[in-house]
Structure formats: C-alpha cells, structure tokens
Design a protein around this motif. Structure first.
Motif, PDB file in Angstrom:
ATOM      1  N   ALA A 141       0.818  -1.218   0.000  1.00  0.00           N
ATOM      2  CA  ALA A 141       0.000   0.000   0.000  1.00  0.00           C
ATOM      3  C   ALA A 141       0.849   1.264   0.000  1.00  0.00           C
ATOM      4  N   GLN A 142       1.979   1.224   0.711  1.00  0.00           N
ATOM      5  CA  GLN A 142       2.918   2.350   0.786  1.00  0.00           C
ATOM      6  C   GLN A 142       2.245   3.645   1.243  1.00  0.00           C
ATOM      7  N   THR A 143       1.265   3.522   2.120  1.00  0.00           N
ATOM      8  CA  THR A 143       0.564   4.725   2.594  1.00  0.00           C
ATOM      9  C   THR A 143       0.617   4.892   4.109  1.00  0.00           C
ATOM     10  N   GLY A 144       1.042   3.871   4.817  1.00  0.00           N
ATOM     11  CA  GLY A 144       1.048   3.949   6.276  1.00  0.00           C
ATOM     12  C   GLY A 144       2.393   3.587   6.863  1.00  0.00           C
ATOM     13  N   ARG A 145       2.466   3.676   8.178  1.00  0.00           N
ATOM     14  CA  ARG A 145       3.690   3.282   8.879  1.00  0.00           C
ATOM     15  C   ARG A 145       3.339   2.362  10.041  1.00  0.00           C
ATOM     16  N   VAL A 146       4.296   1.512  10.384  1.00  0.00           N
ATOM     17  CA  VAL A 146       4.101   0.512  11.426  1.00  0.00           C
ATOM     18  C   VAL A 146       5.191   0.660  12.482  1.00  0.00           C
ATOM     19  N   LEU A 147       4.773   0.718  13.746  1.00  0.00           N
ATOM     20  CA  LEU A 147       5.704   0.695  14.869  1.00  0.00           C
ATOM     21  C   LEU A 147       5.486  -0.608  15.614  1.00  0.00           C
ATOM     22  N   VAL A 148       6.570  -1.329  15.869  1.00  0.00           N
ATOM     23  CA  VAL A 148       6.510  -2.645  16.496  1.00  0.00           C
ATOM     24  C   VAL A 148       7.385  -2.651  17.733  1.00  0.00           C
ATOM     25  N   THR A 149       6.966  -3.363  18.782  1.00  0.00           N
ATOM     26  CA  THR A 149       7.832  -3.554  19.952  1.00  0.00           C
ATOM     27  C   THR A 149       7.958  -5.037  20.258  1.00  0.00           C
ATOM     28  N   ALA A 150       9.089  -5.381  20.872  1.00  0.00           N
ATOM     29  CA  ALA A 150       9.343  -6.754  21.311  1.00  0.00           C
ATOM     30  C   ALA A 150      10.434  -6.721  22.373  1.00  0.00           C
ATOM     31  N   ASN A 151      10.584  -7.834  23.069  1.00  0.00           N
ATOM     32  CA  ASN A 151      11.616  -7.932  24.102  1.00  0.00           C
ATOM     33  C   ASN A 151      12.980  -8.292  23.540  1.00  0.00           C
ATOM     34  N   CYS A 152      13.024  -8.678  22.258  1.00  0.00           N
ATOM     35  CA  CYS A 152      14.287  -9.074  21.646  1.00  0.00           C
ATOM     36  C   CYS A 152      14.377  -8.511  20.230  1.00  0.00           C
ATOM     37  N   SER A 153      15.545  -8.620  19.637  1.00  0.00           N
ATOM     38  CA  SER A 153      15.753  -8.128  18.275  1.00  0.00           C
ATOM     39  C   SER A 153      15.070  -9.053  17.279  1.00  0.00           C
ATOM     40  N   PRO A 154      14.862  -8.608  16.034  1.00  0.00           N
ATOM     41  CA  PRO A 154      14.233  -9.480  15.030  1.00  0.00           C
ATOM     42  C   PRO A 154      14.990 -10.793  14.841  1.00  0.00           C
ATOM     43  N   ALA A 155      16.313 -10.750  14.893  1.00  0.00           N
ATOM     44  CA  ALA A 155      17.113 -11.956  14.691  1.00  0.00           C
ATOM     45  C   ALA A 155      16.897 -12.984  15.789  1.00  0.00           C
ATOM     46  N   GLN A 156      16.441 -12.543  16.968  1.00  0.00           N
ATOM     47  CA  GLN A 156      16.249 -13.443  18.100  1.00  0.00           C
ATOM     48  C   GLN A 156      14.811 -13.936  18.234  1.00  0.00           C
ATOM     49  N   LEU A 157      13.925 -13.465  17.385  1.00  0.00           N
ATOM     50  CA  LEU A 157      12.529 -13.889  17.455  1.00  0.00           C
ATOM     51  C   LEU A 157      12.373 -15.372  17.114  1.00  0.00           C
ATOM     52  N   ALA A 158      11.550 -16.052  17.888  1.00  0.00           N
ATOM     53  CA  ALA A 158      11.247 -17.456  17.593  1.00  0.00           C
ATOM     54  C   ALA A 158       9.994 -17.514  16.724  1.00  0.00           C
ATOM     55  N   ALA A 159      10.072 -16.943  15.537  1.00  0.00           N
ATOM     56  CA  ALA A 159       8.912 -16.823  14.657  1.00  0.00           C
ATOM     57  C   ALA A 159       8.542 -18.163  14.035  1.00  0.00           C
ATOM     58  N   ALA A 160       7.250 -18.407  13.927  1.00  0.00           N
ATOM     59  CA  ALA A 160       6.782 -19.635  13.293  1.00  0.00           C
ATOM     60  C   ALA A 160       7.167 -19.665  11.818  1.00  0.00           C
ATOM     61  N   TYR A 161       7.255 -18.484  11.202  1.00  0.00           N
ATOM     62  CA  TYR A 161       7.671 -18.367   9.805  1.00  0.00           C
ATOM     63  C   TYR A 161       8.871 -17.428   9.720  1.00  0.00           C
ATOM     64  N   PRO A 162      10.048 -17.929   9.334  1.00  0.00           N
ATOM     65  CA  PRO A 162      11.247 -17.100   9.266  1.00  0.00           C
ATOM     66  C   PRO A 162      11.098 -15.857   8.394  1.00  0.00           C
ATOM     67  N   ASP A 163      10.213 -15.920   7.395  1.00  0.00           N
ATOM     68  CA  ASP A 163      10.034 -14.775   6.503  1.00  0.00           C
ATOM     69  C   ASP A 163       9.554 -13.542   7.262  1.00  0.00           C
ATOM     70  N   VAL A 164       8.831 -13.761   8.372  1.00  0.00           N
ATOM     71  CA  VAL A 164       8.372 -12.617   9.173  1.00  0.00           C
ATOM     72  C   VAL A 164       9.563 -11.884   9.771  1.00  0.00           C
ATOM     73  N   GLN A 165      10.570 -12.635  10.211  1.00  0.00           N
ATOM     74  CA  GLN A 165      11.775 -12.009  10.740  1.00  0.00           C
ATOM     75  C   GLN A 165      12.452 -11.147   9.683  1.00  0.00           C
ATOM     76  N   SER A 166      12.463 -11.640   8.465  1.00  0.00           N
ATOM     77  CA  SER A 166      13.065 -10.869   7.367  1.00  0.00           C
ATOM     78  C   SER A 166      12.306  -9.568   7.137  1.00  0.00           C
ATOM     79  N   ARG A 167      10.966  -9.649   7.135  1.00  0.00           N
ATOM     80  CA  ARG A 167      10.159  -8.448   6.931  1.00  0.00           C
ATOM     81  C   ARG A 167      10.430  -7.414   8.026  1.00  0.00           C
ATOM     82  N   LEU A 168      10.482  -7.871   9.257  1.00  0.00           N
ATOM     83  CA  LEU A 168      10.693  -6.954  10.380  1.00  0.00           C
ATOM     84  C   LEU A 168      12.088  -6.336  10.351  1.00  0.00           C
ATOM     85  N   SER A 169      13.049  -7.057   9.811  1.00  0.00           N
ATOM     86  CA  SER A 169      14.426  -6.548   9.735  1.00  0.00           C
ATOM     87  C   SER A 169      14.595  -5.508   8.635  1.00  0.00           C
ATOM     88  N   TRP A 170      13.643  -5.425   7.711  1.00  0.00           N
ATOM     89  CA  TRP A 170      13.735  -4.455   6.635  1.00  0.00           C
ATOM     90  C   TRP A 170      13.596  -3.019   7.147  1.00  0.00           C
TER      91      TRP A 170
END
Length: 226
Positions: free
Chosen positions: A120-149
């Motif tokens: 959409a390229q019209t909004g912005r997203v702010l995310v919080t977590a207790n660890c960095s994207p690389a340390q997330l135990a994500a069910a789908y690794p692709d989500v970690q990649s998206r968050l690291s962008w």
C-alpha cells in the motif's frame, strides 16, 4: 487523533504521553517515533524500558487515524483475523509482537499484514518486542526478514536519577507531589523496574487520597509494607 477501538475496549493510558516520557538514553528511538518518516520501526528491549509508553505517546500525539494493538493482552481473547484490514490505518502500533509470533496462525496473519502495508505504501508501522528481530522465535522465518527491513532500535534502561525524575513526572500528572528523597527511596527499595514502580505509585495515589496524606517516606513504608 482518531483512535479505532477494538470490541474488547482497548484504551490508552491517559498519563502515558510524550510529556511524561523520560527519554534518557533513548533519544534516538523517541525521535524516530515522533518524526514519522520511517514506514517500519522495530523497537526492542527488556521489560520496563518504556516500549509501550513510547507507542502510547505516539498514538496520543498522532494527527492521523491510528490503531494500537497490545498483542500480549489480545492473543488469548481475540482471533488473529483481527489483523485483517489494518493496512488501511495511517499509523499501526503492534505492541509485544513476540507474544504472538510463535503461533502459526498469528504469525501468518502478521506476515500477510506486513506485506499489505508494504504494498500500500501509505502507512507506517511501529513494532515492539523484548528481543531483536534476529532473536525472534517466529513460526515463519520470513516474518523475521520483513521486520528486519525496517529501522531496528534497541531501547535501554533509565539510570536511577532518570527513574526518579520519571516517577516525579508521573506523580505530577496524577496530581501528586512526590519529593525527590521519597522517589529515590522508592527506586532504591522497590527495585529498578519502572513498570513496577509506576504500579506502586498508583497504589500510593489511591492510599494518599483515602488517608489525606502526603507521599512521605514513612507513608510509603506503611502502605507498601517495606
């Protein structure tokens, strides 16, 4: 600000604004949130560093349509489908993303949402977590990649002097007078976790109103059984 409320009546704390936010070593993070120039910002840090306060303050100051989701609270009460359609909001705040990202259904919906926001390229997203994207135990690794962008920023703990100031500022917002020696006593005796300190301050607020007493060290000792 126009804030979309969920059916379970999510409400932002009235006292968690930029006025009551002591930045300390987190000037960069606060600046990124306030500037609103980045499409995706990932804030991470241990409990009590002010991640939720930062999102609450950003929502309170926003002039556009915003959606705030406290994911740690919602994971057991609503379906992951609540994330569908949120790309329509100009500002989307996802608090405690690590609380749901290990779940396959939630992780899939997060992945799809991030893709829709990017497209959409019209909004912005702010995310919080207790660890960095690389340390997330994500069910789908692709989500970690998206968050690291996006821009990844670590939030750091305030020192004792900054916590004293944070308590005094929060007390003032609650209509309380908190002397520096009393605030320092609380920091030294009740632990350094700012979230717990704020909860103690809220207890003291109610007790001081009921007893018609000022917040002194003896009163704090008596109410909190120190």
């Amino acid at each position: 600000m126009t804030l979309q409320q969920l059916p379970l009546n999510v409400q932002l704390p009235a006292n968690e604004t930029f006025t009551t936010l002591i930045t300390g070593p987190n000037d960069e993070a606060v600046g990124l949130a306030r500037a609103g120039e980045q499409s995706l910002v990932y804030f991470w840090g241990r409990q009590g560093v002010g991640k939720s306060h930062l999102l609450h303050a950003t929502c309170a100051a926003a002039q556009e349509q915003v959606m705030y989701l406290p994911l740690a609270e919602l994971r057991n009460t609503v379906s992951a489908q609540v994330l569908r359609g949120l790309e329509l909001y100009s500002l989307l705040c996802l608090d405690d993303i690590d609380a749901v990202i290990t779940d396959e259904t939630w992780c899939f919906e997060l992945f799809a949402l991030l893709n829709r926001v990017r497209d959409a390229q019209t909004g912005r997203v702010l995310v919080t977590a207790n660890c960095s994207p690389a340390q997330l135990a994500a069910a789908y690794p692709d989500v970690q990649s998206r968050l690291s962008w996006g821009v990844v920023v670590q939030l750091h703990t305030l020192n004792d002097a900054e916590k004293v100031r944070a308590l005094q500022v929060r007390a003032r917002a609650m209509g309380l007078a908190l002397r520096q020696d009393t605030a320092l006593f609380m920091v030294q005796r009740l632990g350094r976790d700012l979230v717990s300190l704020i909860h103690c301050l809220e207890r003291l607020d109610k007790a001081s109103i009921a007893a018609q007493r000022k917040l002194t060290i003896p009163f704090v000792k008596a109410i909190l059984a120190i």
